[in-house]
Design an enzyme around this catalytic site. Sequence first.
Site, PDB file in Angstrom:
ATOM      1  N   LYS A  77       3.455  29.378  29.213  1.00 24.78           N
ATOM      2  CA  LYS A  77       2.262  28.965  28.175  1.00 24.78           C
ATOM      3  C   LYS A  77       1.586  30.117  27.619  1.00 24.78           C
ATOM      4  O   LYS A  77       1.349  31.388  28.279  1.00 24.78           O
ATOM      5  CB  LYS A  77       1.346  28.230  29.404  1.00 24.78           C
ATOM      6  CG  LYS A  77       0.429  27.430  28.543  1.00 24.78           C
ATOM      7  CD  LYS A  77      -0.445  26.555  29.206  1.00 24.78           C
ATOM      8  CE  LYS A  77      -1.335  25.755  28.842  1.00 24.78           C
ATOM      9  NZ  LYS A  77      -2.165  24.781  29.724  1.00 24.78           N
ATOM     10  N   SER A 152      -2.468  19.805  28.363  1.00 23.84           N
ATOM     11  CA  SER A 152      -2.326  20.975  27.166  1.00 23.84           C
ATOM     12  C   SER A 152      -1.106  21.765  27.262  1.00 23.84           C
ATOM     13  O   SER A 152      -0.525  22.522  26.341  1.00 23.84           O
ATOM     14  CB  SER A 152      -3.643  21.924  27.227  1.00 23.84           C
ATOM     15  OG  SER A 152      -3.278  22.584  28.585  1.00 23.84           O
ATOM     16  N   SER A 176      -3.068  19.076  33.001  1.00 26.73           N
ATOM     17  CA  SER A 176      -2.544  19.756  31.892  1.00 26.73           C
ATOM     18  C   SER A 176      -0.925  20.227  32.283  1.00 26.73           C
ATOM     19  O   SER A 176      -0.067  20.641  31.409  1.00 26.73           O
ATOM     20  CB  SER A 176      -3.119  20.839  31.353  1.00 26.73           C
ATOM     21  OG  SER A 176      -3.728  20.610  30.351  1.00 26.73           O
TER      22      SER A 176
HETATM   23  N1  GLN Z   1      -6.579  16.953  29.164  1.00 24.64           N
HETATM   24  C1  GLN Z   1      -7.519  17.787  29.947  1.00 24.64           C
HETATM   25  C2  GLN Z   1      -8.835  18.205  29.293  1.00 24.64           C
HETATM   26  O1  GLN Z   1      -8.649  18.280  28.128  1.00 24.64           O
HETATM   27  C3  GLN Z   1      -6.899  18.643  30.913  1.00 24.64           C
HETATM   28  C4  GLN Z   1      -6.761  20.113  30.262  1.00 24.64           C
HETATM   29  C5  GLN Z   1      -6.287  20.918  31.224  1.00 24.64           C
HETATM   30  O2  GLN Z   1      -5.743  20.800  32.311  1.00 24.64           O
HETATM   31  N2  GLN Z   1      -6.253  22.554  30.935  1.00 24.64           N
HETATM   32  O3  GLN Z   1      -9.506  19.027  29.635  1.00 24.64           O
END
Ligand code: GLN
Length: 473
Positions: A77, A152, A176
């Site tokens: 990532k 994400s 994410s």
């Molecule tokens: N979808 C969640 C958020 O927007 C999780 C994000 C993440 O785990 N980095 O915060």
Amino acid sequence: MTKQTAHSLRADYLAGTQKPTEVVAKSLETIGEQNDALNVFLDVYESAAQQAAAAEELLAKDGESAPPLAGIPVALKHNIMVEGERVTAASKILENYTATYDATIVNKLKVAGAVLLGGTNMDEFAMGGSTENSAFSPSKNPIDPTRVPGGSSGGSAAAVAMGSVPVAIGTDTGGSIRQPASYCGVVGFKPTYGAVSRYGLIAMGSSLDQAGPLTNTVADAELVHSVMAGRDPMDMTTIDVDTYPAVETKETYRIGVPRDFLAEGVDPDVLEAFEAHLKDLSAAGHEVVDISLPLFAKGLAAYYIVMPAEVSSNLARYDGLRYGTQTPGETLLDVYEQSRAHGFGDEVKRRVLLGTYVLSAGYYDAYYGKAEAVRRLMRQELANVFTDVDVLATPTAPTPAFTFGAQADPLAMYRQDIFTVPVNLTGVPAISTPMATVDRDGSTLPVGVQYIAPHAGESRLFDLGKRIYDAQL
Ligand code: GLN
């Protein structure tokens, strides 16, 4: 088609039926063919072929004693630092930023012989659930390119799903890793908080962030996690999970289902698939029981206070002076304002504002203080439940992958995280494996099941996941 895994590649390397240089060349070819359409990789590292050649040499000398990931292509990532490579967190403010050192997990992957192939797309600073918040355009779901890959870590999930790599690394602050795994039909694992070092990751919410693997099998997730885990003097929150009182594996598990929590907002097809999965678990000899976790339903509310609070403090360092892109201004304050105004996208700004607000004098007790109190109670509630059951099961996400723009309302997007954020708030480990497919507008879409274990109980998740998911591949 049997999918390539780190385990199958290793076997092939030892048997001499495939070579790292060929496998990596194939990976690069797949990326070359598909990346324009899917926008999964933001960077492909120039050194990939060279790394493959080095791994090949190691394997040629003495294959059996070569390190565990020798010659295995791995995608990272774009919030994980690899010395000398660009790392953007998919933000304009870091568009031209080059990492000056290796993250601890990168160092460990290198020592394990992995071939680091490139950096994958994501929501800006890991805020989002679809990659639509990337400053460099969203990625597309390889299973149905009219849909998001989740987020994400959407690029990492898509990199595995498109067949370019058997392993990708993501980060998980509120789901994410697990949610994109569910949307793309791969395995995603979020370790116990502290099991894996955060040194060299671009921070989002420091009390929530963990890095973990996205893979085709649970066995691969276990292998890659074992390489990355461990105490790190550079991250004082790391723990050695092995030194914790053992959370033992069992012949059969007592699996708790938080029913009250499933009542609202779950897609009927996902719910049906989940019920069918619970039947499979029972048929495999496990005991499935209903449990109650009333506070888990408050997880979303607590998360969307704690997380932005930490975001606002972590992102204060992007001021146009210390890192990344600077937008000129008349005064110093102007430079700060302009750099942040032009460098950050809407969702990042929203969270910085929210976080600053909930931490401000006069509101701290009402918001941040209360959310942290809820979090403590959630931990207690969960610990109590784990005196009764061994593992919890929920759907990973309330819907299958949605189409671009379908969750444009930020609150609708936040609701996608209902089953995943309690795990980060309480610090326990969880895994998502594919459990079924559902039909939607002519597409067959994967959906995942999430298993949650007690603190330091990763071995239970790998054991159950291998027996239920890997065994039927
Ligand atoms: N979808 C969640 C958020 O927007 C999780 C994000 C993440 O785990 N980095 O915060």
